[in-house]
Design an enzyme around this catalytic site. Structure first.
Site, PDB file in Angstrom:
ATOM      1  N   LYS A  81       0.838  -1.050   0.017  1.00  0.00           N
ATOM      2  CA  LYS A  81       0.144  -0.123  -0.177  1.00  0.00           C
ATOM      3  C   LYS A  81       1.044   1.221   0.034  1.00  0.00           C
ATOM      4  CE  LYS A  81      -2.476  -1.108   3.665  1.00  0.00           C
ATOM      5  NZ  LYS A  81      -1.930  -2.332   3.957  1.00  0.00           N
ATOM      6  N   ARG A  95      11.479 -10.905   4.846  1.00  0.00           N
ATOM      7  CA  ARG A  95      12.668  -9.688   5.105  1.00  0.00           C
ATOM      8  C   ARG A  95      13.666  -9.849   5.919  1.00  0.00           C
ATOM      9  NH1 ARG A  95       7.775  -5.065   4.742  1.00  0.00           N
ATOM     10  NH2 ARG A  95       7.553  -5.782   6.765  1.00  0.00           N
ATOM     11  N   ARG A 110      13.144  -9.052  11.683  1.00  0.00           N
ATOM     12  CA  ARG A 110      12.505  -8.384  13.033  1.00  0.00           C
ATOM     13  C   ARG A 110      11.282  -9.181  13.562  1.00  0.00           C
ATOM     14  NH1 ARG A 110      10.482  -2.611  10.420  1.00  0.00           N
ATOM     15  NH2 ARG A 110       9.159  -4.309   9.590  1.00  0.00           N
ATOM     16  N   ARG A 151      -9.520   2.886   8.923  1.00  0.00           N
ATOM     17  CA  ARG A 151      -9.102   1.229   9.568  1.00  0.00           C
ATOM     18  C   ARG A 151     -10.257   0.571  10.046  1.00  0.00           C
ATOM     19  NH1 ARG A 151      -3.863   0.054  10.360  1.00  0.00           N
ATOM     20  NH2 ARG A 151      -3.559   2.395  10.246  1.00  0.00           N
ATOM     21  N   ARG A 177      -1.413 -10.267  12.549  1.00  0.00           N
ATOM     22  CA  ARG A 177      -1.770  -8.954  11.910  1.00  0.00           C
ATOM     23  C   ARG A 177      -2.865  -9.255  10.941  1.00  0.00           C
ATOM     24  NH1 ARG A 177       3.709  -6.412   9.681  1.00  0.00           N
ATOM     25  NH2 ARG A 177       2.434  -4.946   8.841  1.00  0.00           N
TER      26      ARG A 177
END
Length: 215
Positions: A13, A127, A161, A88, A172
């Protein structure tokens, strides 16, 4: 053109918002930027948000909505804007409708970036960040370093992370499905939703989005 951008975490996004805003010559308004700007400027809303954040609490909808309203009323947004990360949830979407109606404005489109859940997990969980410089970002599948675990740029250690672990990513996604995804049906009832695939190269997704918005 007034657009709301939605999609799960890992859909790209932020990247697409920047390109679309530039192509459409409208400001990119993200929740994160709103918070940072208001807090750094010491605005009344910024101070309220900081108090909640410092206490480890969620910033109430009315504070976020107030920040968004102030930003949408600035001169550079007179011809439109692209909202990223707001609304949201359905309550925020309803509040946004009230704000827009009061300002005699309306949304033109809600762009829904669609990505399979397994791809989201793969994108985020893969990542790796350099401990020496967080701007050095790699991916085990899409942008692998020459030597596993070693930054190509400075030789620093690459790590994952905590926020990027598969377990965290799936949590999430659950939050997204529960809280944010319902706004798609809310806006679909207003015939505003345009859904595109967010798979492929960045420029391919941007072109796909521009074509869909033109229609």
């Amino acid at each position: 053109m007034r657009i709301v951008l939605v999609g799960p975490p890992g859909a790209g996004k932020g990247t697409q918002a920047a390109f679309l805003a530039k192509n459409l010559d409208i400001p990119h308004i993200s929740t994160g930027d709103l918070f940072r700007a208001n807090i750094s400027q010491g605005t009344e809303l910024g101070l309220k948000a900081k108090a909640f954040m410092d206490a480890g609490d969620l910033v109430p909808d009315e504070v976020t909505i107030g920040m968004a309203k102030d930003r949408m009323e600035q001169d550079d947004a007179v011809n439109g804007f692209l909202l990223d990360g707001f609304p949201r949830n359905v309550a925020q979407a309803e509040a946004l409708d009230v704000v827009l109606k009061a300002e005699d404005m309306q949304l033109d489109a809600v762009l829904d970036l669609e990505v399979p859940e397994d791809e989201v997990v793969k994108r985020i969980a893969g990542r790796r960040i350099c401990r020496n410089d967080s701007s050095h970002v790699f991916h085990v599948s899409y942008n692998a370093p020459k030597s596993e675990g070693v930054c190509d740029v400075c030789g620093g250690e690459l790590y994952q992370r905590d926020d990027d672990s598969e377990e965290t990513v799936r949590r999430r996604l659950e939050v997204y499905h529960t809280q944010t995804e319902p706004i798609i049906d809310y806006y679909r009832a207003q015939n505003l939703v345009v859904t595109i695939s967010a798979l492929g190269k960045v420029d391919e997704v941007t072109a796909r989005a521009m074509d869909a918005l033109k229609k």
